[in-house]
Design an enzyme around this catalytic site. Structure first.
Site, PDB file in Angstrom:
ATOM      1  N   ASP A 120       0.836  -1.189   0.000  1.00  0.00           N
ATOM      2  CA  ASP A 120       0.000   0.000   0.000  1.00  0.00           C
ATOM      3  C   ASP A 120       0.880   1.251   0.000  1.00  0.00           C
ATOM      4  O   ASP A 120       1.834   1.365   0.785  1.00  0.00           O
ATOM      5  CB  ASP A 120      -0.884  -0.020   1.254  1.00  0.00           C
ATOM      6  CG  ASP A 120      -1.812   1.163   1.343  1.00  0.00           C
ATOM      7  OD1 ASP A 120      -2.721   1.265   0.513  1.00  0.00           O
ATOM      8  OD2 ASP A 120      -1.627   1.989   2.263  1.00  0.00           O
ATOM      9  N   GLU A 176       1.648  -0.451  -5.105  1.00  0.00           N
ATOM     10  CA  GLU A 176       0.726   0.641  -5.381  1.00  0.00           C
ATOM     11  C   GLU A 176       1.627   1.871  -5.525  1.00  0.00           C
ATOM     12  O   GLU A 176       2.067   2.440  -4.520  1.00  0.00           O
ATOM     13  CB  GLU A 176      -0.281   0.831  -4.249  1.00  0.00           C
ATOM     14  CG  GLU A 176      -1.289   1.923  -4.555  1.00  0.00           C
ATOM     15  CD  GLU A 176      -2.260   2.170  -3.414  1.00  0.00           C
ATOM     16  OE1 GLU A 176      -3.443   2.433  -3.688  1.00  0.00           O
ATOM     17  OE2 GLU A 176      -1.836   2.111  -2.242  1.00  0.00           O
TER      18      GLU A 176
END
Length: 718
Positions: A358, A395
């Site tokens: 993330d 990401e």
């Protein structure tokens, strides 16, 4: 409460010296060793809790290499514990020690209990942030659990190490996948055991999934503001225990039982040849900004663990590029060690196959600038003999303007490709300037990945993810409807790139309902057949809706959970998705690892890829810049393929023509005569007028209905 008073409550002096490594709680039949990193602390205690919640404190007298440590005999596995650390209280200098706050062990292998929103969890007095609070936080915070090394039987399983080009990812939430599943035993719904049950595993195998990507399963807590609104952080992007499986997802209990249950789940997936990836959140923690709760790191090494604005200004401002109040400084030696040790722990102890990071850009900052090439974290992962062997998904952005790094992650990382998402959505809602950009995305995004030697499978393609609309909502709503979140519909993006087909929300109009289902099928078929790694969001293949909520992070209820009843399921969309994935799996022509070159694979043969105009000719330069063109067609050669087989052998397959028509009106398309492919059949179709099995001939024509995907497969020997 002062340490002097603690001694009257049962603090014990009989603690063995123990050792500073490994960190955390390490059990043995003789004693349990406790070690915690707190370099600037002046005193530390390990606090043990019995089944009634009674606390016994043991002072750790040894301080070696920034680690406080000691061993205590007679501590059994399943015992709950935490740390208390004393030291300077100088918030303006990043020193926030408070011995009245019970701290979760950053290396706890299991965690018990939940966070309660109470003033005692804050290190300061509310309304006076410079004044240290003396309220005891122990009753309101989760506790670490002592675990023993287990003898879990993994059997003869070995990692599948499937190739990226063979991978199909299914992003899911552990609880939401089974909370409403009528074929999962009721007591297992919403748990690791439920997720690993035959009902789920068999479903994913039938669909054609080869990997599950689990939304965060490392121990997390809800933000206090969310708790005060009577809600829970459902997604789990608020981590506080990076080594522990989230205890609330365990059917067996949270006193260490979650460890075994998680392993059983992984074993079940591996037995079905499905890999397991974890969505990991190392870029921030659940302690929020400087005025957030003191749960762990803030009370151990606040100054070292969190990135900061320059302290010479006389203020202790966190540097936040995560949007969550703090940013972990992954260049700090302890933070770097914790991340690496945690990753290795999940690979070696739980046999997970990969990680999706993330907001990776937030973790790769050097002097606040993104450095994807030489940051210590990426360098260390690339050199680690365990971690460099697993799947690594980035990401590649964060919450800042300068953190966008799509196309810039180094090998062997692959990336979430949001440009694919945006351009596929725009194409299918009729908001593109022609077909040139969507063609680039469908062919693998060579503009992003070919220049540095990576393959098309550096692109993880998706049209939806956990945040944003589901596919059903993408074709049902023009705007977000997040009122249930309690933030007056201010949260969530306004850039949905969606189309409600004339009515906002659900409708009984049969024409609109049919148009929406066809639009959803078009999105799913395009995703499954594009070059790159497809990622499906759980439930999209069967019409899951969040009722227009595009930020359901705090909806731990039917808004987020998958409805497994067949009453409102879009089973026709499921059938198209399943068929598209089967085509992809059975035909190497549709999942090649080499870039298409637009030239023959053998002398005198056809091109490996040709873009076709509806008139039957190849596209010209003017066609690529024709803003009115809404029909994209690609011919993919099967005999021979450019990509060799696993032993270097030349591969052959059927050739394909894929038609993507986003125009509202039907279009007549001509199939060019050629010496290589003479006949074919419809192998997949979202056009009711062209059912699967329809035969076509080179030199003939075909009528495409409005807004459809049609795939033609070559017929041999005709």
């Amino acid at each position: 409460m002062s340490p002097g008073v603690w001694s009257q409550l049962g603090e014990r002096a009989a603690v063995w010296p123990g050792r500073q490594d490994p960190l955390g709680a390490t059990w043995s039949p003789e004693s349990t060793n406790f070690a915690v990193h707190a370099p600037r602390g002046t005193a530390a205690w390990v606090c043990l809790f019995d089944d009634h919640g009674t606390e016994t404190r043991h002072r750790l007298s040894e301080h070696t290499l920034s680690v406080w440590h000691g061993a205590i005999p007679g501590v059994a596995p399943g015992t709950r514990y935490g740390f208390r650390v004393d030291g300077p209280w100088e918030p303006d200098k990043g020193l926030r020690f408070n011995p009245d706050k019970l701290l979760l062990d950053p290396f706890a292998r299991a965690v018990s209990g939940r966070l309660v929103a109470d003033p005692a969890i804050y290190g300061y007095v509310h309304g006076a942030p410079d004044e240290r609070s003396d309220a005891d936080s122990a009753p309101y915070v989760p506790l670490g659990v002592v675990t023993a090394a287990d003898d879990f039987d993994w059997g003869d399983q070995v990692p599948t190490k499937q190739r990226w080009r063979d991978t199909v990812i299914y992003e899911l939430h552990v609880k939401g996948m089974t909370a409403l599943h009528d074929r999962v035993p009721e007591h297992l719904r919403g748990t690791y055991a439920g997720l690993g049950s035959p009902a789920v595993v068999d479903y994913l195998c039938d669909l054609g999934v080869s990997a599950v990507e689990l939304l965060p399963v490392q121990q997390s807590v809800s933000e206090t503001g969310v708790l005060e609104r009577g809600l829970q952080n459902y997604w789990g992007y608020n981590t506080i225990g990076f080594f522990a499986p989230h205890g609330a997802y365990s059917a067996a209990g949270d006193r260490g039982q979650q460890v075994t249950e998680f392993k059983q789940m992984v074993k079940a997936f591996h037995a079905a040849k499905i890999e397991v990836y974890l969505d990991v959140v190392y870029n921030h923690t659940a302690e929020a900004g400087p005025l957030g709760p003191t749960l762990s790191f803030r009370g151990l090494d606040d100054l070292g663990f969190y990135s900061r604005v320059a302290l010479d200004k006389g203020t202790d401002d966190y540097w936040d590029v995560t949007g969550c109040g703090n940013t972990v400084d992954a260049g700090d030696p302890f933070a770097l060690r914790l991340i690496l040790d945690s990753l290795r722990h999940w690979v070696t102890e739980y046999h997970v196959d990969g990680f999706r990071f993330d907001l990776l850009s937030a973790l790769t900052r050097v002097n606040h600038a993104v450095d994807m090439r030489t940051h210590p974290l990426l360098t260390a992962i690339g050199q680690d003999p365990v971690l460099r062997q697993v799947k690594l998904i980035a990401e590649p952005w964060d919450a800042s303007m300068d953190g966008y790094a799509v196309g810039n992650c180094p090998p062997p990382w692959v990336e979430w490709n949001d440009q694919y998402r945006d351009e596929l959505r725009d194409f299918w809602r009729g908001h593109t300037d022609g077909i040139r950009t969507v063609a680039t995305r469908v062919a693998g995004s060579s503009d992003l990945y070919a220049d540095d030697g990576r393959s098309p499978y550096a692109s993880v393609n998706f049209v939806t993810a956990h945040d944003g609309f589901t596919v059903r909502d993408l074709v049902t709503y023009d705007g977000k409807h997040n009122e249930a979140n309690g933030e007056d519909n201010r949260d969530g993006t306004d850039n949905n790139r969606s189309c409600n087909h004339g009515v906002e929300g659900e409708t009984d109009d049969p024409a609109i309902r049919a148009a929406r289902r066809r639009a959803a099928a078009n999105l799913m078929a395009s995703l499954c057949l594009s070059n790159g790694v497809p990622m499906i969001t759980a439930g999209d293949e069967r019409g899951r809706t969040q009722r227009g909520n595009n930020n359901a992070y705090c909806q731990d209820n039917e808004i987020s959970w998958i409805d497994w009843s067949a009453e409102d399921a879009w089973l026709d969309v499921y059938d198209v998705t399943r068929a598209a994935l089967r085509l992809r799996r059975e035909h190497p022509a549709l999942r090649q690892r080499h870039w298409f070159e637009g030239r023959p694979t053998m002398k005198g043969g056809p091109k490996d890829l040709a873009w076709l105009h509806p008139s039957g000719r190849e596209l010209t330069g003017d066609d690529w810049h024709d803003p009115s063109l809404r029909t994209l067609s690609m011919f993919v050669l099967g005999r021979p393929l450019r990509s060799p087989g696993p032993r270097g052998e030349q591969q052959t397959d059927a050739s394909f023509v894929l038609w993507f028509h986003s125009g509202a009106d039907p279009v007549e398309v001509l199939l060019p005569e050629n010496p290589w492919v003479r006949a074919g059949e419809v192998a997949l179709s979202t056009d009711p007028g062209l059912p699967v099995g329809t035969r076509v001939e080179a030199g003939g024509s075909m009528r495409l209905g409005g807004e459809c995907v049609v795939v033609l497969r070559e017929l041999y020997g005709d």
